[in-house]
Write an enzyme that holds these catalytic residues in place. Sequence first.
Site, PDB file in Angstrom:
ATOM      1  N   ARG A  35      30.537 -18.116 -36.740  1.00  0.00           N
ATOM      2  CA  ARG A  35      29.930 -19.445 -36.877  1.00  0.00           C
ATOM      3  C   ARG A  35      29.446 -19.708 -38.315  1.00  0.00           C
ATOM      4  NH1 ARG A  35      26.958 -20.054 -31.006  1.00  0.00           N
ATOM      5  NH2 ARG A  35      28.804 -20.878 -29.997  1.00  0.00           N
ATOM      6  N   LYS A 198      36.065 -21.593 -10.690  1.00  0.00           N
ATOM      7  CA  LYS A 198      35.844 -22.579  -9.628  1.00  0.00           C
ATOM      8  C   LYS A 198      36.431 -23.950  -9.923  1.00  0.00           C
ATOM      9  CE  LYS A 198      31.556 -20.647  -7.939  1.00  0.00           C
ATOM     10  NZ  LYS A 198      30.128 -20.856  -7.815  1.00  0.00           N
ATOM     11  N   GLY A 354      33.980 -23.728 -22.285  1.00  0.00           N
ATOM     12  CA  GLY A 354      33.387 -22.642 -21.498  1.00  0.00           C
ATOM     13  C   GLY A 354      33.691 -21.296 -22.125  1.00  0.00           C
ATOM     14  N   GLY A 377      30.392 -25.840 -24.233  1.00  0.00           N
ATOM     15  CA  GLY A 377      29.960 -27.010 -23.455  1.00  0.00           C
ATOM     16  C   GLY A 377      30.415 -28.318 -24.084  1.00  0.00           C
TER      17      GLY A 377
END
Length: 396
Positions: A35, A198, A354, A377
């Site tokens: 980063r 999911k 994610g 996100g």
Amino acid sequence: MKTIEDYNFEHKRALIRVDFNVPLDKDFQVTDTSRIEAAKPTILKILEDGGSAVLMSHLGRPKGTRNAAMSLSHISEKVSEIVGVQVKFVDDCVGEKVEAAYGDLQDGEVLLLENLRFYPEEEKGDRDFAEQLASFGDVYVNDAFGTAHRAHASTTIVADFFPNSKCFGYLLAKEIKAIEKVMQTGEKPVTAILGGAKVSSKITIIESILDKVNHLIVGGGMTYTFVKAQEGQVGDSICEDDKLELALNILKLAKDKGVAVHLPVDVLAADAFDESANTQILPVDQIPDGWQGLDVGPQTLEKFKEVIINSKTILWNGPAGVFEMKPFAKGTIAIGNFVDEATQKGAFSLVGGGDSVAAVKQFGFQDKVSYVSTGGGAMLESLEGKTLPGIAAILG
Ligand code: AMP
């Protein structure tokens, strides 16, 4: 879209929101510098123009109070080393100390402020706090994609105080362009590969991308909700019984929109969620009780390969199996190789959202795809078709 390329920073002080939320070990050493490296081009451009930079970021979740373990002082040396300039650290992000340091700031210098989230006002998006931050720059530069989906003081509200002098840094501009390439201007055929655990966590993405893609490849734990919805036997595989109807609706919606949905036909099933479990290849809809699908099977991969290598634009979000365990990583690795092949043939491939990046890094695919997003996100919300507040604040 205004980027820092549109500005000359000579004798200007740039207030830059960076994402220095980096992992630290127990001795407070930075264990992954990506980063910081990602923010370097923006900082260098400003310094090379003859300006100075005030860097602000959050680190961890101090929940609005001072917490020495999450002080940005721990990363100051690393930033100096990477940027190649001795960074000056000030142990606050607003107030007298910062005012003094800012007053002394010379062209070519870099000032690093203390963790923004030591103040509860940051996450609340407090206007007064944002105004205080705004006093530490002539131009506001947002280069933090990872927090662009938050309407925090330093990511969004602060931009209001720079009506004519705000822009995107290189990193954020690159993220925006990559998303545009997939969601708006992507060359056809456009393929989305969705995996992960999911359906429920991906439903908004699926609904949003059905208007953009020609092919939807489904893998991972999501598979079994779709299979059970069509009356297949999924045994003990992960399955959301309350989402069966939703799964059928998605399939119908895809059909109505002319999107080809590709579900696995065979799976690598195991008799336990364990690395040393017994395994066998089974048809996806004939998994007996006591067994669970933990990766896609070989026939499925052949089918997926055909679609992926003939795609011109690819979005990949979520692993095809439980890649953290070696016996169930094959499908995810194979898909990575197909995406690599397509990219070599000229496709644009974007991986993100994610935890997808973890899988890509684990297998070294980051250099083989066109773009790996830095924001989990924020990327998910972009793919859901949402306008991120941090981006809107610069455009507005
Ligand atoms: P997500 O954050 O939704 O992208 O989900 C990522 C997680 O999904 C990873 O930790 C995988 O281990 C998990 N996953 C992928 N395939 C399966 C599967 N067949 N059964 C259970 N978990 C899975």
